[in-house]
Scaffold this motif. Structure first.
Motif, short mmCIF file in Angstrom:
data_model
loop_
_atom_site.label_atom_id
_atom_site.label_comp_id
_atom_site.label_asym_id
_atom_site.label_seq_id
_atom_site.Cartn_x
_atom_site.Cartn_y
_atom_site.Cartn_z
N LEU A 181 11.18 -1.48 3.65
CA LEU A 181 10.88 -0.15 3.13
C LEU A 181 12.16 0.68 2.98
O LEU A 181 12.32 1.41 2.00
CB LEU A 181 9.90 0.58 4.06
CG LEU A 181 8.44 0.09 4.00
CD1 LEU A 181 7.63 0.73 5.12
CD2 LEU A 181 7.82 0.40 2.63
N THR A 182 13.07 0.53 3.94
CA THR A 182 14.36 1.24 3.85
C THR A 182 15.13 0.78 2.62
O THR A 182 15.74 1.59 1.91
CB THR A 182 15.19 1.01 5.13
OG1 THR A 182 14.45 1.50 6.26
CG2 THR A 182 16.52 1.73 5.05
N ALA A 183 15.10 -0.52 2.36
CA ALA A 183 15.79 -1.07 1.19
C ALA A 183 15.19 -0.54 -0.11
O ALA A 183 15.89 -0.47 -1.14
CB ALA A 183 15.74 -2.59 1.21
N ARG A 184 13.93 -0.15 -0.06
CA ARG A 184 13.27 0.41 -1.25
C ARG A 184 13.52 1.91 -1.41
O ARG A 184 13.03 2.53 -2.34
CB ARG A 184 11.76 0.17 -1.18
CG ARG A 184 11.34 -1.29 -1.20
CD ARG A 184 9.83 -1.38 -1.15
NE ARG A 184 9.38 -2.74 -0.82
CZ ARG A 184 8.11 -3.08 -0.65
NH1 ARG A 184 7.16 -2.16 -0.79
NH2 ARG A 184 7.77 -4.32 -0.35
N GLY A 185 14.23 2.49 -0.46
CA GLY A 185 14.56 3.90 -0.56
C GLY A 185 13.70 4.84 0.27
O GLY A 185 13.84 6.06 0.20
N HIS A 186 12.82 4.29 1.09
CA HIS A 186 11.99 5.11 1.96
C HIS A 186 12.73 5.42 3.26
O HIS A 186 13.57 4.64 3.72
CB HIS A 186 10.69 4.40 2.31
CG HIS A 186 9.84 4.03 1.13
ND1 HIS A 186 9.00 4.93 0.49
CD2 HIS A 186 9.71 2.86 0.46
CE1 HIS A 186 8.39 4.33 -0.50
NE2 HIS A 186 8.79 3.07 -0.55
N THR A 187 12.40 6.54 3.86
CA THR A 187 12.83 6.84 5.22
C THR A 187 11.70 6.43 6.14
O THR A 187 10.55 6.85 5.95
CB THR A 187 13.13 8.34 5.39
OG1 THR A 187 14.17 8.71 4.49
CG2 THR A 187 13.57 8.63 6.82
N GLY A 234 7.16 -5.15 12.54
CA GLY A 234 7.71 -3.81 12.38
C GLY A 234 9.14 -3.84 11.86
O GLY A 234 9.51 -3.03 11.00
N LEU A 235 9.93 -4.77 12.38
CA LEU A 235 11.33 -4.86 11.97
C LEU A 235 11.46 -5.19 10.50
O LEU A 235 12.22 -4.55 9.76
CB LEU A 235 12.05 -5.92 12.82
CG LEU A 235 13.52 -6.19 12.47
CD1 LEU A 235 14.35 -4.93 12.61
CD2 LEU A 235 14.09 -7.29 13.36
N THR A 236 10.72 -6.20 10.04
CA THR A 236 10.81 -6.56 8.62
C THR A 236 10.22 -5.48 7.73
O THR A 236 10.77 -5.18 6.66
CB THR A 236 10.13 -7.91 8.35
OG1 THR A 236 8.79 -7.89 8.85
CG2 THR A 236 10.88 -9.05 9.01
N THR A 280 0.82 -1.22 0.00
CA THR A 280 0.00 0.00 0.00
C THR A 280 0.85 1.27 0.00
O THR A 280 0.32 2.37 -0.15
CB THR A 280 -0.93 0.04 1.24
OG1 THR A 280 -0.14 0.20 2.43
CG2 THR A 280 -1.76 -1.24 1.34
N VAL A 281 2.16 1.12 0.19
CA VAL A 281 3.05 2.29 0.25
C VAL A 281 3.47 2.71 -1.16
O VAL A 281 4.09 1.92 -1.88
CB VAL A 281 4.29 1.99 1.12
CG1 VAL A 281 5.22 3.20 1.16
CG2 VAL A 281 3.87 1.59 2.53
N ALA A 282 3.14 3.92 -1.52
CA ALA A 282 3.49 4.42 -2.86
C ALA A 282 4.99 4.63 -2.97
O ALA A 282 5.63 5.08 -2.02
CB ALA A 282 2.77 5.74 -3.13
N PRO A 283 5.58 4.29 -4.14
CA PRO A 283 7.02 4.44 -4.31
C PRO A 283 7.52 5.86 -4.04
O PRO A 283 8.63 6.06 -3.55
CB PRO A 283 7.24 4.06 -5.78
CG PRO A 283 6.08 3.16 -6.11
CD PRO A 283 4.93 3.68 -5.32
N GLY A 284 6.69 6.84 -4.35
CA GLY A 284 7.12 8.23 -4.18
C GLY A 284 6.97 8.78 -2.78
O GLY A 284 7.33 9.92 -2.50
N ASN A 285 6.45 7.97 -1.87
CA ASN A 285 6.26 8.40 -0.49
C ASN A 285 7.58 8.30 0.25
O ASN A 285 7.99 7.23 0.68
CB ASN A 285 5.18 7.54 0.18
CG ASN A 285 4.77 8.07 1.53
OD1 ASN A 285 5.35 9.03 2.04
ND2 ASN A 285 3.77 7.46 2.12
#
Length: 272
Positions: A117-123, A110-112, A89-94
């Protein structure tokens, strides 16, 4: 592993009903680290019904080894599907994503979620909470490398107020076994794991109802709550979320034997 597993260990485990006796024997051998007395003690505990994860001190979940300890709920492999669906559900641009792991247990979800998400470039801003002190201590240890706080308390009451209205991914692995069915669970669960993590009340949805009642207040517009339920609870779960202003969708996995219901807070239009 390149190490031969003693045949008597495999036989002992298989006789005790361990379906994956060879795999378990290899893991116990690794945990014993060459100490034969320790290996014998581990096998004896496993044969007596102690969950394998407690003996190893970890569980593998979505590719990570996550610490567990006696008295904490052991995350089920099927729940990996819930994490997968929530992350979709998390948009790539978020860029910045606020994630909360409610009823967190050892903090595996939460850990996974944060790691992926961090690996995908999200903060990622991650927080977790649980009412059980053993779970809180375990989760704090697991989430320490991420500097993520773990709060002790009852559902949303445990969370700091500044998270209200900001959560984009709410993972709520609520207990959903009806009270009168807990006795039918495998001994490993009912005799070793905390009842608070298993017993979902009369119809299994008591804790789910409480999460659903407050979720909209805590979610950001467009944020999603994900909860695992049984197939027989699906219609009720959808009606409960919808009744609290959260349009739902359902995801089911035959591979994982998993059913997940997701409720998303609508993006409110601004009227002038």
């Amino acid at each position: 592993m390149g190490v031969s597993v003693p045949g008597d260990v495999v036989v002992a485990l298989r006789t005790a009903g361990c379906v994956f006796a060879e795999d378990e024997a290899a893991l116990l051998l690794e945990a014993a680290a060459g100490d034969q007395a320790r290996l014998a003690a581990l096998v004896a505990q496993r044969v007596a019904g102690t969950p394998l994860e407690y003996l190893l001190g970890w569980v593998e979940f979505r590719g990570l080894r996550i610490g567990v300890r006696p008295g904490v709920f052991v995350p089920r492999q099927r729940t990996a599907f819930m994490v997968e669906q929530a992350l979709a559900t998390v948009a790539p641009g978020n860029q910045q994503v606020c994630v909360v792991d409610l009823c967190c247990g050892c903090g595996a979800l939460g850990l996974t979620a944060a790691t992926e998400l961090t690996a995908r470039g999200h903060t990622v801003e991650l927080a977790a909470a649980d009412i059980d002190p053993v779970a809180v201590a375990c989760a704090r240890e697991n989430l320490a490398p991420l500097h993520a706080p773990v709060f002790a308390g009852d559902l949303f009451d445990a969370l700091p107020r500044d998270l209200r209205g900001r959560i984009e991914v709410l993972l709520a692995n609520t207990p959903y076994v009806p009270s009168d069915r807990v006795a039918e669970m495998p001994p490993e669960a009912r005799e070793h794991e905390p009842l608070v993590a298993l017993d979902g009340g009369t119809d299994g949805l008591a804790v789910f109802r409480r999460v659903a009642a407050d979720a909209a207040d805590w979610l950001a517009p467009g944020g999603t709550v994900a909860v695992e339920v049984s197939t027989g609870q699906l219609d009720s779960a959808r009606a409960i979320l919808s009744g609290h202003g959260l349009p739902t969708r359902v995801a089911e996995s035959a591979e994982h034997y998993a059913t997940v219901v997701l409720g998303t807070k609508p993006l409110r239009a601004v009227h002038h």
